[in-house]
Every structure is written in C-alpha cells, then in structure tokens.
Scaffold this active site. Structure first.
Site, PDB file in Angstrom:
ATOM      1  N   HIS A  30       0.784  -1.036  -0.072  1.00 54.03           N
ATOM      2  CA  HIS A  30       0.101   0.031   0.070  1.00 54.03           C
ATOM      3  C   HIS A  30       0.812   1.405   0.061  1.00 54.03           C
ATOM      4  O   HIS A  30       1.930   1.325   0.763  1.00 54.03           O
ATOM      5  CB  HIS A  30      -0.973  -0.099   1.310  1.00 54.03           C
ATOM      6  CG  HIS A  30      -1.902   1.124   1.265  1.00 54.03           C
ATOM      7  ND1 HIS A  30      -2.659   1.355   0.137  1.00 54.03           N
ATOM      8  CD2 HIS A  30      -2.270   2.053   2.130  1.00 54.03           C
ATOM      9  CE1 HIS A  30      -3.546   2.498   0.494  1.00 54.03           C
ATOM     10  NE2 HIS A  30      -3.189   2.654   1.494  1.00 54.03           N
ATOM     11  N   HIS A  42      -3.207   8.982   1.131  1.00 52.41           N
ATOM     12  CA  HIS A  42      -3.116   8.033   0.407  1.00 52.41           C
ATOM     13  C   HIS A  42      -4.508   7.827  -0.020  1.00 52.41           C
ATOM     14  O   HIS A  42      -5.524   8.206   0.374  1.00 52.41           O
ATOM     15  CB  HIS A  42      -2.518   6.565   1.162  1.00 52.41           C
ATOM     16  CG  HIS A  42      -3.377   6.512   2.506  1.00 52.41           C
ATOM     17  ND1 HIS A  42      -4.244   5.264   2.457  1.00 52.41           N
ATOM     18  CD2 HIS A  42      -3.451   7.197   3.456  1.00 52.41           C
ATOM     19  CE1 HIS A  42      -4.709   5.340   3.881  1.00 52.41           C
ATOM     20  NE2 HIS A  42      -4.282   6.548   4.473  1.00 52.41           N
ATOM     21  N   CYS A 153      -3.532   2.754  -5.478  1.00 50.09           N
ATOM     22  CA  CYS A 153      -2.859   3.809  -4.454  1.00 50.09           C
ATOM     23  C   CYS A 153      -1.415   3.959  -4.989  1.00 50.09           C
ATOM     24  O   CYS A 153      -0.965   5.268  -4.858  1.00 50.09           O
ATOM     25  CB  CYS A 153      -2.630   3.129  -3.042  1.00 50.09           C
ATOM     26  SG  CYS A 153      -1.748   1.419  -3.210  1.00 50.09           S
TER      27      CYS A 153
END
Length: 260
Positions: A30, A42, A153
């Site tokens: 991530h 994010h 992401c």
C-alpha cells in the site's frame, strides 16, 4: 536502504516522500505520500481494503490481511466509513507493517536489480513542495474512482510525485506492481521465444529476460503514452472520474499545438 531493501526508519522520513508498506505476507504493498507531522495521504477503495477489486476476490485478499479499519485512532479518527483519498497517521497507514521508501531517478542497473515492481522508477520526482501540494489538493478534491488496474494507490502516489498520467485508455496505469504482474504473465505465457529452448536453464533465462524487458518498457519514466498535467486541471476538466481520460485529452491538445 539499498539494492536488497528499501526499508527505512521513521526518523529518516522527509515531507514529500513516497512511502509504502507490504500487506498480506508481501503479496502487495500500500502506497502513500508522507506530508510531515507523522501524517500520510493515500488513496484506497475503502478503509482497510487498499487493493480492493470490488469483486468476490476481495474475500480471499482481505481474509489474509488484518486491518485497523474498524478501530478509531486517537490521532486521525475513525476510517471505517472512508474511501478515496484520505489522510492517516503513520501508524494507521502502516497497519503493523514495516516502512519502505519508493525510489525515483534510479539507474537502469538498479531498476533491473530491484526485480520486484512497485519499489522504484526511472522517472524523476518533482520538488517536495509540489508533491505535497498535489497530495493535499487531491485530498480535498478526490482522485476519481479507485481501479486496481488503472487507478490504484501506487498510481496516486506516482502522480503526486511526478504529475504524470497515462494518456492511453487501453493500457494499465503507472503502477509498478501491476506492470510486474503483466510482465510476468507475458514472459511465461505469451513469449514465442520460450519455444527456442528446451532446457530448464534456457527457459529460465528467456523468461527472466522477457520479464525484465516488460517491466522496463512499462515504467513511467520510459513510457511515451504519458503527459504531465497540473493537478488543478486534472480535477477541473475530468471531475476525477477517469484520470486517464484527462491525460488522453491533454495529449491530444499537445499534438494539436505541435501540428499548428
């Protein structure tokens, strides 16, 4: 931080850094932008579902990925109902994982040495103040609809760092993780060169070579189907529903100017 690992300590972080943390036993990572004061901006399909596909596959993915999404953080609040671009403290972003930094302007040699995608790029990063401005602007205005293959992401973090978007609507996004997966599949299943050898060592050499080439030509620093778009223009012209459509429109405009 080096060839074998991009792991860093918290006190090494600087505002504007592109950071990431591995999830689900290193299956995926991530990504986000560190903006200082222990906070990270994010992009996610839903809190705790950083790599969500919106399909039944999520049940398999998330069953092996514990998350803090159902807890309330004393510093950044309750993320359980959030989605899209969000800001979290570093602890919530890491979700118990280690901290890694994504490298920019790497040499081709280092790029190939980093066999796994989603850790570095040959593209150059913009100055930190520009990076933070993009991240905060998108926090307020959104980054469109989350898509694992075109707008995830890592795509978000790379855009914040470079301002680059893919102009073609028929290709994957900027994500090195997806580029690696695509390159691996192509190397194993699609390359006619695999029939030129029958030995195990020869097959391994051909496959690894095709994999490296696939990763290289898909990198945001090499691709020719990318354009640089100011974040204000991106939000204003597309309402962030399809970021790649903004890139395609900008690319067409640039070509029209060149022809005139």
């Amino acid at each position: 931080m080096g060839v074998l690992s991009n792991k860093i300590e918290r006190d090494e972080l600087k505002p504007g850094d592109h950071i990431y943390s591995w999830r689900a036993a290193y299956v995926y990572a991530h990504h986000g932008i560190y903006v200082g004061d222990g906070m990270v901006i994010h992009f996610t399909r839903a809190a705790g579902h950083e790599i969500g596909t919106g399909t039944f596959l999520d049940r398999i993915i998330f069953s092996s990925s514990p998350s803090n999404a159902n807890t309330t953080c004393e510093r950044c609040g309750d993320h359980s109902e959030q989605q899209g671009v969000m800001i979290s403290c570093l602890d919530c972003f890491l979700d118990g994982g280690n901290l890694y930094i994504f490298n920019y302007s790497v040499s081709p040699a280092l790029f190939f040495a980093k066999a796994r995608g989603g850790t570095c790029t040959l593209a150059a990063s913009d100055p930190s103040d520009v990076v933070i401005h993009r991240a905060k602007y998108l926090l307020d205005n959104g980054f469109g609809t989350y898509c694992l293959f075109k707008n995830n992401c890592e795509d978000f973090a790379i855009y914040c760092k470079t301002g680059l978007l893919v102009a073609s609507t028929f290709s994957v996004g900027r994500s090195g993780q997806l580029a690696s997966l695509t390159a691996a599949i192509s190397a194993v299943a699609s390359s006619p060169l695999r029939f030129l050898t029958t030995s195990a060592s020869g097959l391994a050499l051909v496959t690894s070579g095709m994999y490296c080439i696939g990763r290289y030509v898909s990198d945001i620093g090499i691709r020719r189907d990318v354009v640089k778009i100011p974040v204000e223009s991106l939000v204003m012209h597309v309402v962030m529903e399809e970021p790649e459509a903004a890139a395609a429109a900008a690319g067409a405009a640039d070509e029209a100017v060149e022809r005139s």
